[in-house]
Design an enzyme around this catalytic site. Structure first.
Site, PDB file in Angstrom:
ATOM      1  N   SER A 165       0.676  18.308  37.569  1.00 44.91           N
ATOM      2  CA  SER A 165       1.659  19.382  38.278  1.00 44.91           C
ATOM      3  C   SER A 165       1.317  19.325  39.824  1.00 44.91           C
ATOM      4  O   SER A 165       0.321  19.166  40.023  1.00 44.91           O
ATOM      5  CB  SER A 165       1.139  20.714  37.574  1.00 44.91           C
ATOM      6  OG  SER A 165       1.458  21.665  38.136  1.00 44.91           O
ATOM      7  N   TYR A 191      -4.995  27.060  36.214  1.00 48.30           N
ATOM      8  CA  TYR A 191      -4.052  26.124  35.669  1.00 48.30           C
ATOM      9  C   TYR A 191      -4.134  24.865  36.438  1.00 48.30           C
ATOM     10  O   TYR A 191      -4.193  23.984  36.012  1.00 48.30           O
ATOM     11  CB  TYR A 191      -2.589  26.736  35.737  1.00 48.30           C
ATOM     12  CG  TYR A 191      -1.630  25.708  35.215  1.00 48.30           C
ATOM     13  CD1 TYR A 191      -1.746  24.958  33.931  1.00 48.30           C
ATOM     14  CD2 TYR A 191      -0.663  25.216  36.232  1.00 48.30           C
ATOM     15  CE1 TYR A 191      -0.689  23.869  33.814  1.00 48.30           C
ATOM     16  CE2 TYR A 191       0.231  24.158  36.157  1.00 48.30           C
ATOM     17  CZ  TYR A 191       0.159  23.549  34.634  1.00 48.30           C
ATOM     18  OH  TYR A 191       1.189  22.519  34.479  1.00 48.30           O
ATOM     19  N   LYS A 211      -5.570  20.952  35.611  1.00 48.72           N
ATOM     20  CA  LYS A 211      -4.644  19.738  35.627  1.00 48.72           C
ATOM     21  C   LYS A 211      -5.503  18.713  36.601  1.00 48.72           C
ATOM     22  O   LYS A 211      -5.618  17.623  36.241  1.00 48.72           O
ATOM     23  CB  LYS A 211      -3.373  20.009  35.806  1.00 48.72           C
ATOM     24  CG  LYS A 211      -2.758  20.770  35.181  1.00 48.72           C
ATOM     25  CD  LYS A 211      -2.341  19.910  34.022  1.00 48.72           C
ATOM     26  CE  LYS A 211      -1.302  20.205  33.006  1.00 48.72           C
ATOM     27  NZ  LYS A 211      -1.034  19.517  31.861  1.00 48.72           N
TER      28      LYS A 211
HETATM   29  N1  UFG Z   1      10.760  33.863  40.803  1.00 46.04           N
HETATM   30  C1  UFG Z   1      11.340  34.975  40.707  1.00 46.04           C
HETATM   31  N2  UFG Z   1      11.669  35.907  40.025  1.00 46.04           N
HETATM   32  C2  UFG Z   1      11.218  35.518  38.705  1.00 46.04           C
HETATM   33  C3  UFG Z   1      10.705  34.216  38.362  1.00 46.04           C
HETATM   34  C4  UFG Z   1      10.484  33.543  39.415  1.00 46.04           C
HETATM   35  O1  UFG Z   1      11.597  35.260  42.054  1.00 46.04           O
HETATM   36  O2  UFG Z   1      11.397  36.312  37.647  1.00 46.04           O
HETATM   37  C5  UFG Z   1      10.780  32.829  41.799  1.00 46.04           C
HETATM   38  C6  UFG Z   1       8.759  32.580  41.873  1.00 46.04           C
HETATM   39  O3  UFG Z   1       8.376  33.601  42.800  1.00 46.04           O
HETATM   40  C7  UFG Z   1       9.197  31.281  42.616  1.00 46.04           C
HETATM   41  C8  UFG Z   1      10.415  30.553  42.018  1.00 46.04           C
HETATM   42  O4  UFG Z   1      11.051  31.571  41.331  1.00 46.04           O
HETATM   43  O5  UFG Z   1       9.359  31.236  44.081  1.00 46.04           O
HETATM   44  C9  UFG Z   1      10.076  29.780  40.566  1.00 46.04           C
HETATM   45  O6  UFG Z   1       9.242  30.081  40.173  1.00 46.04           O
HETATM   46  P1  UFG Z   1       8.886  29.604  38.586  1.00 46.04           P
HETATM   47  O7  UFG Z   1       8.019  30.657  38.013  1.00 46.04           O
HETATM   48  O8  UFG Z   1      10.028  29.167  37.799  1.00 46.04           O
HETATM   49  O9  UFG Z   1       8.093  28.245  38.634  1.00 46.04           O
HETATM   50  P2  UFG Z   1       6.601  28.209  39.681  1.00 46.04           P
HETATM   51  O10 UFG Z   1       7.422  27.522  40.856  1.00 46.04           O
HETATM   52  O11 UFG Z   1       5.981  29.246  39.761  1.00 46.04           O
HETATM   53  O12 UFG Z   1       5.849  27.318  38.648  1.00 46.04           O
HETATM   54  C10 UFG Z   1       6.510  25.972  38.526  1.00 46.04           C
HETATM   55  C11 UFG Z   1       5.655  25.604  37.179  1.00 46.04           C
HETATM   56  C12 UFG Z   1       4.403  25.844  37.000  1.00 46.04           C
HETATM   57  C13 UFG Z   1       3.528  25.034  37.879  1.00 46.04           C
HETATM   58  C14 UFG Z   1       4.004  25.466  39.180  1.00 46.04           C
HETATM   59  C15 UFG Z   1       3.497  24.821  40.557  1.00 46.04           C
HETATM   60  O13 UFG Z   1       6.562  26.231  36.004  1.00 46.04           O
HETATM   61  O14 UFG Z   1       3.796  25.242  35.636  1.00 46.04           O
HETATM   62  O15 UFG Z   1       5.415  25.306  39.316  1.00 46.04           O
HETATM   63  O16 UFG Z   1       3.425  25.720  41.552  1.00 46.04           O
HETATM   64  F1  UFG Z   1       2.313  25.141  37.881  1.00 46.04           F
END
Ligand code: UFG
Length: 338
Positions: A120, A144, A148
């Site tokens: 990841s 997490y 990894k």
């Molecule tokens: N976000 C929102 N509102 C929400 C959900 C997410 O604004 O309800 C934003 C988050 O703050 C982030 C973006 O949308 O900026 C993407 O969020 P996600 O939760 O979809 O994904 P992440 O980037 O947090 O996480 C992903 C993978 C993880 C991995 C991570 C690495 O899902 O498994 O990238 O940083 F670990």
């Protein structure tokens, strides 16, 4: 002619694993799914046999490897919620590091010497330079990401001592779903942006919370590199061919190289579905890096990998049916009311 041996897919009943099974089958491989069905979906296992077992059951895993004559493993099965990993790190060390230890013991017992790991971009933490290359220091900021990174390091140690060759694929943000509609996105609980925003657009939940509007990005919301899950699956297929033809162990980013902010994602959903996402601006979510985009040149050089569908609107079109929304066809884009 490359020999097409059976390939074990741990977590083959899950979101990315099931797409990998389809890609493997389409390319003439036999995907052998190993899944405990704790979060996976039995109906998503359509392209090969299913062994229902937990990773920690080394004997059962080794027996499944031997029974099917497997020579390579794609390892998807893991716990993958950043927030949950902060609240319950023990679960992550047990499932991700313990699971990996058991899986590799089974591989050694069954003389399996090639492993492709789901890693990841979370292993990089919060880098200060974009785009992220594979040489960017890995400094994960949550359990997490740390589990990894440990899995990647285990593979290096196991190669040196036991000769297990590997490719660690560092995914950026997996999104979309099978364009042919044979697989859907389904997580419980759902925490990812695109599914939550599509659910909000479909009226299945309240307004989406946009976490943070004061980041140093184009519009103040976080920027991510969204890669189609079918492209991720194809990346695994190329990595399998690479290992089968004697490729050296390596770690590779899988992304598109293009970043979209949260607000740009919401605009793309409007374009892809014709439905506006109700949302409200909320405080930052703890632990969110402002920006994560991949330098994809190494995967292109080593595997010949390039995302076939880097267009976020098309990725969302493919995701929409998972949430009961009809995608607006491409040619109708121009007719969407502003
Ligand atoms: N976000 C929102 N509102 C929400 C959900 C997410 O604004 O309800 C934003 C988050 O703050 C982030 C973006 O949308 O900026 C993407 O969020 P996600 O939760 O979809 O994904 P992440 O980037 O947090 O996480 C992903 C993978 C993880 C991995 C991570 C690495 O899902 O498994 O990238 O940083 F670990």
């Amino acid at each position: 002619m490359i020999e097409r041996s059976p390939i074990m897919v741990t977590g083959g009943a899950g979101f990315i694993g099931s797409h990998a099974c389809k890609a493997l089958s389409d390319a003439g491989h036999l995907p052998v799914t190993l899944d405990d069905l704790s979060t996976g979906n039995r109906d998503a296992v359509k392209w090969g046999p299913l062994a229902v077992a937990g990773l920690q059951d080394t004997k059962a895993v080794a027996a499944a490897l031997q029974a099917h004559g497997v020579r390579m493993v794609m390892h998807f099965a893991a716990s993958a919620y950043v927030g949950e990993s902060m609240r319950d790190p023990a679960l992550y060390y047990l499932n991700n590091v313990g699971g990996m230890t058991s899986l590799l013991a089974a591989c050694r017992a069954a003389r399996v010497d090639k492993v492709i790991l789901s890693s990841s971009c979370a292993t990089y933490g919060i880098p200060d330079r974009m785009p992220i290359t594979e040489d960017t220091p890995q400094q994960p900021v949550n359990p997490y990401g740390r589990t990894k990174l440990i899995c990647e390091q285990m593979l290096q140690d196991y190669e040196a001592a036991y000769g297990i060759r590997h490719v660690a694929l560092r995914y950026f943000n997996a999104a979309g779903a099978d364009p042919e509609g044979e697989l859907f996105e389904c997580h419980d609980p759902e925490t990812h942006l695109i599914p939550l925003a599509l659910m909000a657009a479909a009226g299945q939940r309240g307004p989406l919370e946009v976490f943070g509007s004061d980041y140093a990005t184009r519009d103040g919301s976080c920027e991510r590199d969204y890669i189609h899950v079918s492209d991720l699956a194809r990346g695994h297929l190329l990595a399998a061919d690479y290992l089968e033809t004697g490729g050296e162990s390596c770690a590779l980013n899988l992304g598109t190289g293009r970043g979209y902010t949260v607000l740009e994602v919401l605009a793309a959903i409007k374009q892809a579905t014709g439905v506006a996402v109700p949302y409200r601006l909320s405080p930052r979510r703890a632990g969110d890096p402002p920006m994560l985009t991949a330098d994809v040149s190494r995967a292109q050089r080593v595997l010949g990998f390039k995302a076939a569908c880097p267009d976020l609107v098309q990725i969302i079109r493919d995701a929409a049916p998972s949430f009961g929304l009809n995608p607006v066809p491409e040619e109708a884009d121009a007719q969407i009311p502003a």
